[in-house]
Design a protein around this motif. Structure first.
Motif, PDB file in Angstrom:
ATOM      1  N   GLU A 211       0.865  -1.185   0.000  1.00  0.00           N
ATOM      2  CA  GLU A 211       0.000   0.000   0.000  1.00  0.00           C
ATOM      3  C   GLU A 211       0.899   1.232   0.000  1.00  0.00           C
ATOM      4  N   PRO A 212       1.660   1.461  -1.082  1.00  0.00           N
ATOM      5  CA  PRO A 212       2.822   2.351  -1.043  1.00  0.00           C
ATOM      6  C   PRO A 212       2.569   3.802  -0.657  1.00  0.00           C
ATOM      7  N   ARG A 213       1.402   4.351  -0.948  1.00  0.00           N
ATOM      8  CA  ARG A 213       1.163   5.763  -0.621  1.00  0.00           C
ATOM      9  C   ARG A 213       0.023   5.932   0.387  1.00  0.00           C
ATOM     10  N   ALA A 214      -0.307   4.864   1.078  1.00  0.00           N
ATOM     11  CA  ALA A 214      -1.300   4.940   2.152  1.00  0.00           C
ATOM     12  C   ALA A 214      -0.579   5.188   3.473  1.00  0.00           C
ATOM     13  N   PRO A 215      -1.257   5.782   4.453  1.00  0.00           N
ATOM     14  CA  PRO A 215      -0.635   6.001   5.760  1.00  0.00           C
ATOM     15  C   PRO A 215      -0.168   4.683   6.385  1.00  0.00           C
ATOM     16  N   SER A 216       0.863   4.774   7.207  1.00  0.00           N
ATOM     17  CA  SER A 216       1.431   3.603   7.851  1.00  0.00           C
ATOM     18  C   SER A 216       0.454   3.007   8.854  1.00  0.00           C
ATOM     19  N   PRO A 217       0.635   1.747   9.238  1.00  0.00           N
ATOM     20  CA  PRO A 217      -0.256   1.143  10.238  1.00  0.00           C
ATOM     21  C   PRO A 217      -0.337   1.937  11.550  1.00  0.00           C
ATOM     22  N   PRO A 218       0.792   2.420  12.126  1.00  0.00           N
ATOM     23  CA  PRO A 218       0.658   3.221  13.351  1.00  0.00           C
ATOM     24  C   PRO A 218      -0.177   4.484  13.152  1.00  0.00           C
ATOM     25  N   THR A 219      -0.087   5.085  11.965  1.00  0.00           N
ATOM     26  CA  THR A 219      -0.894   6.281  11.688  1.00  0.00           C
ATOM     27  C   THR A 219      -2.371   5.935  11.671  1.00  0.00           C
ATOM     28  N   ARG A 220      -2.723   4.790  11.132  1.00  0.00           N
ATOM     29  CA  ARG A 220      -4.134   4.405  11.087  1.00  0.00           C
ATOM     30  C   ARG A 220      -4.679   4.114  12.485  1.00  0.00           C
ATOM     31  N   ILE A 221      -3.844   3.541  13.337  1.00  0.00           N
ATOM     32  CA  ILE A 221      -4.258   3.339  14.726  1.00  0.00           C
ATOM     33  C   ILE A 221      -4.469   4.697  15.394  1.00  0.00           C
ATOM     34  N   ARG A 222      -3.591   5.644  15.095  1.00  0.00           N
ATOM     35  CA  ARG A 222      -3.760   7.004  15.650  1.00  0.00           C
ATOM     36  C   ARG A 222      -5.031   7.647  15.123  1.00  0.00           C
ATOM     37  N   MET A 223      -5.368   7.407  13.876  1.00  0.00           N
ATOM     38  CA  MET A 223      -6.609   7.943  13.313  1.00  0.00           C
ATOM     39  C   MET A 223      -7.818   7.436  14.092  1.00  0.00           C
ATOM     40  N   ILE A 224      -7.821   6.160  14.413  1.00  0.00           N
ATOM     41  CA  ILE A 224      -8.920   5.605  15.205  1.00  0.00           C
ATOM     42  C   ILE A 224      -8.999   6.305  16.553  1.00  0.00           C
TER      43      ILE A 224
END
Length: 364
Positions: A211-224
């Motif tokens: 998923e080359p230009r999607a936010p990183s997994p830690p960023t997605r956890i922060r989004m939640i």
């Protein structure tokens, strides 16, 4: 391993940086396919970077209706066509074929913005007889992909929905959603919005390749976490789960999302419709050659011996022992973590038409 597909290579002078696909297969509606042939001239050509191009579409309507028994919504809206995130497994890639473009590199580099979408949406909401049901956004391409920073189409759409008190369900993995916490927080307080955040893996290196230009997994956890703090109900979407590659992370994904505040969860095994299958197989051979045969074999085990099963009732779930085991693991994890299978229904009773300049004011 020899791939079961023959993909045309991309331009050798095209430098790919943070792109998921490395090929340009013709769309399934195209009468001709392109193939590169040596012209006999050994003249070196300059290398050039594959850049994102954005064109503009002026739609006459933006609300798309569906009657699929597999989907929990009957209408959706897409601010963009194509997606710069470049997720190699994306089931929306074949939709670029309707534009005469390739589901490969074109899908993530030749994008279409719909800047008139907010205005057209307002016009559609004002049509006599419009019946309110939640609008789903992000069900095809991501409304918060990087180009949203410049074009702001999703922000405009969200402001129209908020002004009309219209319910909306958003699916994204784009961190730009945090820019809109002001609107989302107000709508959430009235029961008008819910958000699904998709997390495929917690492995940052795998996510960067897949998923080359999607936010990183830690960023997605922060989004939640930040959406939850703003009062927005969040569902974690462990999707797609790729057997032999990411499925072992299912419990960890759900656990981290629950700690961040997710209230509900969903899960879907990977599906590879049309041109996505050869693109994904090519990606496996380039990035995970030692796992390619195992991964494709397990996908076939879940899809009746094929890489995709388009049948209603099966395409979102998969079949067989592997699919059933994945469902059991998901159910047990949700029970252990206290995750619901769905968020509360959105409120459809508050819809109204805000006054426009020149409208006659009501007395009461």
């Amino acid at each position: 391993m020899s791939l079961p597909f023959d993909l045309p290579p991309s331009d050798p002078n095209l430098r790919l940086r943070a792109r998921g696909a490395a090929a340009q297969p013709a769309g399934r509606f195209e009468p001709y396919a392109r193939a590169r042939e040596h012209d006999g001239w050994d003249i070196p050509e300059d290398e050039r970077l594959a850049r994102t191009e954005v064109s503009v579409e002026r739609p006459r309507s933006v609300i798309t209706r569906n009657t699929s028994p597999d989907l929990p919504f009957d209408r959706s809206l897409n601010p963009y066509r194509g997606c710069e995130h470049g997720c190699i497994y994306c089931f929306a890639r074949p939709s670029h074929g309707y534009l005469g473009l390739s589901p490969g590199l074109d899908f993530e580099t030749r994008l279409v913005a719909r800047p008139d979408a907010p205005r057209v949406l307002e016009s559609e909401l004002r049509k006599p007889g419009y019946s309110v049901r939640p609008i789903a956004i992000g069900t095809n391409t991501d409304p918060y992909q990087p180009i949203e920073q410049k074009w702001g189409v999703m922000r405009g759409v969200l402001e129209v929905l908020a002004a009309h008190r219209h319910p909306v369900a958003i699916v994204t993995r784009g961190s730009l959603i945090l820019r809109d916490l002001d609107v989302l927080g107000d709508m959430a307080g009235a029961g008008l919005v819910q958000v699904g955040i998709s997390i495929t893996t917690l492995d940052a290196s795998l996510a960067r390749a897949m998923e080359p230009r999607a936010p990183s997994p830690p960023t997605r956890i922060r989004m939640i976490r930040e959406l939850t703090r703003a009062g927005v109900p969040v569902r974690v979407m462990a999707a797609p789960m790729i057997p032999g590659l990411t499925d072992h992370e299912l419990e960890a994904i759900l656990t981290e999302a629950r700690r961040a505040g997710a209230k509900a969860a969903s899960m879907m095994p990977v599906r590879l419709p049309h041109e996505v299958a050869p693109l994904f197989a090519d990606w496996l051979e380039r990035h995970r050659p030692g796992q390619a045969e195992k991964v494709l074999g397990r996908i076939r085990d879940m899809r009746g011996g094929k890489l995709n099963d388009p049948r209603f009732g099966a395409r979102m779930k998969g079949e067989g022992e592997m699919a059933e085991l994945l469902r059991q693991r998901f159910a047990l994890s949700c029970k252990r973590l206290g995750l619901a299978r769905a968020l509360p229904d959105l409120d459809c009773t508050q819809f109204h038409l805000p006054p426009r300049r020149g409208d006659q004011l009501e007395l009461f």
